[in-house]
Design a protein around this motif. Structure first.
Motif, PDB file in Angstrom:
ATOM      1  N   ASP A   9      56.974  -2.635  19.444  1.00 18.49           N
ATOM      2  CA  ASP A   9      57.294  -4.031  19.191  1.00 18.49           C
ATOM      3  C   ASP A   9      57.405  -4.300  17.691  1.00 18.49           C
ATOM      4  OD1 ASP A   9      57.473  -4.774  21.850  1.00 18.49           O
ATOM      5  OD2 ASP A   9      55.355  -5.339  22.005  1.00 18.49           O
ATOM      6  N   PRO A 102      64.098 -14.845  21.124  1.00 15.13           N
ATOM      7  CA  PRO A 102      62.797 -14.936  21.790  1.00 15.13           C
ATOM      8  C   PRO A 102      62.781 -15.928  22.948  1.00 15.13           C
ATOM      9  CG  PRO A 102      62.490 -14.854  19.420  1.00 15.13           C
ATOM     10  CD  PRO A 102      63.976 -14.972  19.649  1.00 15.13           C
ATOM     11  N   GLU A 103      63.403 -17.090  22.760  1.00 14.64           N
ATOM     12  CA  GLU A 103      63.377 -18.095  23.827  1.00 14.64           C
ATOM     13  C   GLU A 103      64.185 -17.675  25.046  1.00 14.64           C
ATOM     14  OE1 GLU A 103      66.243 -19.809  20.611  1.00 14.64           O
ATOM     15  OE2 GLU A 103      64.467 -18.519  20.723  1.00 14.64           O
ATOM     16  N   ASP A 104      65.179 -16.806  24.841  1.00 10.80           N
ATOM     17  CA  ASP A 104      65.955 -16.310  25.979  1.00 10.80           C
ATOM     18  C   ASP A 104      65.230 -15.169  26.691  1.00 10.80           C
ATOM     19  OD1 ASP A 104      68.074 -18.107  25.519  1.00 10.80           O
ATOM     20  OD2 ASP A 104      68.928 -16.775  24.003  1.00 10.80           O
ATOM     21  N   CYS A 105      64.410 -14.428  25.951  1.00  3.78           N
ATOM     22  CA  CYS A 105      63.678 -13.306  26.544  1.00  3.78           C
ATOM     23  C   CYS A 105      62.591 -13.761  27.513  1.00  3.78           C
ATOM     24  CB  CYS A 105      63.040 -12.452  25.451  1.00  3.78           C
ATOM     25  SG  CYS A 105      64.214 -11.519  24.448  1.00  3.78           S
ATOM     26  N   ILE A 106      62.078 -14.974  27.336  1.00  2.10           N
ATOM     27  CA  ILE A 106      60.985 -15.425  28.192  1.00  2.10           C
ATOM     28  C   ILE A 106      61.474 -16.183  29.414  1.00  2.10           C
ATOM     29  CG2 ILE A 106      59.367 -15.546  26.264  1.00  2.10           C
ATOM     30  CD1 ILE A 106      59.739 -18.571  26.230  1.00  2.10           C
ATOM     31  N   ALA A 107      62.773 -16.360  29.553  1.00  2.00           N
ATOM     32  CA  ALA A 107      63.309 -17.031  30.737  1.00  2.00           C
ATOM     33  C   ALA A 107      63.036 -16.176  31.972  1.00  2.00           C
ATOM     34  CB  ALA A 107      64.805 -17.266  30.577  1.00  2.00           C
ATOM     35  N   PRO A 108      62.795 -16.803  33.128  1.00  5.13           N
ATOM     36  CA  PRO A 108      62.498 -16.034  34.351  1.00  5.13           C
ATOM     37  C   PRO A 108      63.579 -15.024  34.714  1.00  5.13           C
ATOM     38  CG  PRO A 108      61.993 -18.362  34.667  1.00  5.13           C
ATOM     39  CD  PRO A 108      62.697 -18.255  33.351  1.00  5.13           C
ATOM     40  N   PRO A 166      59.647  -5.194  30.183  1.00  7.74           N
ATOM     41  CA  PRO A 166      60.216  -6.517  29.920  1.00  7.74           C
ATOM     42  C   PRO A 166      60.991  -6.558  28.611  1.00  7.74           C
ATOM     43  CG  PRO A 166      57.892  -6.672  30.535  1.00  7.74           C
ATOM     44  CD  PRO A 166      58.177  -5.230  30.247  1.00  7.74           C
ATOM     45  N   ARG A 168      62.000  -8.083  25.119  1.00  9.15           N
ATOM     46  CA  ARG A 168      61.290  -8.828  24.075  1.00  9.15           C
ATOM     47  C   ARG A 168      62.079  -8.665  22.791  1.00  9.15           C
ATOM     48  NH1 ARG A 168      57.378  -8.373  19.986  1.00  9.15           N
ATOM     49  NH2 ARG A 168      55.720  -9.953  20.039  1.00  9.15           N
ATOM     50  N   ARG A 171      62.034  -5.520  20.236  1.00  9.69           N
ATOM     51  CA  ARG A 171      61.294  -4.437  20.901  1.00  9.69           C
ATOM     52  C   ARG A 171      62.198  -3.223  21.016  1.00  9.69           C
ATOM     53  NH1 ARG A 171      58.213  -5.652  26.368  1.00  9.69           N
ATOM     54  NH2 ARG A 171      56.513  -5.916  24.853  1.00  9.69           N
TER      55      ARG A 171
END
Length: 205
Positions: A9, A102-108, A166, A168, A171
């Motif tokens: 990371d 980052p905000e797109d990586c945490i989407a379901p 996942p 990130r 990463r």
């Protein structure tokens, strides 16, 4: 002994600059000829510093594998579909550098990289030794690849997912290319909010 999977990371010192460089590449739809979902860039970014860092991490000198998309980037939206699924890579070692925001990586719906076990053979990767290949009923590795990977690539029922790494931002995923894997589903509707990665395929230097 090289690790089968490694996750690093915060890999790049300036990942936002790398992301902007990746987005600035040409992703001409007319130049897409692979089995992958999405669009590959028509040129590569410089990987000299990445190659050096990965060499230090692996403890062996590596370089971009000739004839691969080493350093090319890929944009995959939610609607993009590929012609193949589970596969292996033609390289000594593989890498995926995730550059989605980052905000797109945490989407379901955000997908990273999936690894699989082949149900019929029980293999999670292509065996590298002759006895294992012969015990599986194959005379050589190419016949095994053809009957397991190429034949069953688009048959989800033939595979069991063993791991999802996942996505990130910034990463780096490094892994043995002989492991059965595929990209998880794409996401987003525009280049800016879609799955964005740099592809890395290493050979021994």
């Amino acid at each position: 002994m090289l690790p089968s999977i490694s996750i690093i990371d915060d890999f790049l010192v300036d990942p936002w600059a790398a992301r902007q460089q990746a987005l600035a590449l040409n992703y001409d739809p007319a130049m897409q000829h692979g089995n992958f979902p999405g669009r590959n860039s028509t040129e590569a970014l410089s990987t000299s510093s990445i190659d050096q860092t990965v060499s230090r991490y692996l403890g062996t000198n590596v370089k971009g594998a000739v004839g691969t998309n080493h350093g090319y980037c890929r944009i995959t939206g939610k609607a993009d579909k590929g012609k193949s699924g589970v596969h292996i890579d033609p390289a000594f070692f593989s890498g995926i550098l995730f550059l989605s925001k980052p905000e797109d990586c945490i989407a379901p719906s955000a997908g990273g990289t999936d690894f699989f076990r082949h149900k019929r053979t029980g293999f999670e990767s292509i065996p590298r030794d002759a006895p294992s290949i012969q015990n599986a009923g194959y005379s050589d590795v190419n016949r095994l690849i053809e009957d397991v990977v190429n034949k069953d690539t688009n048959s989800p029922a033939k595979w069991e997912r063993t791991m999802r790494v996942p996505i990130r931002f910034n990463r780096l995923l490094l892994f043995s290319p002989w492991q059965f894997h595929t990209a998880a589903g794409g996401f987003g509707k525009t280049d800016d909010d879609s799955r964005l990665v740099m592809l890395l395929f290493f050979d021994r230097a």
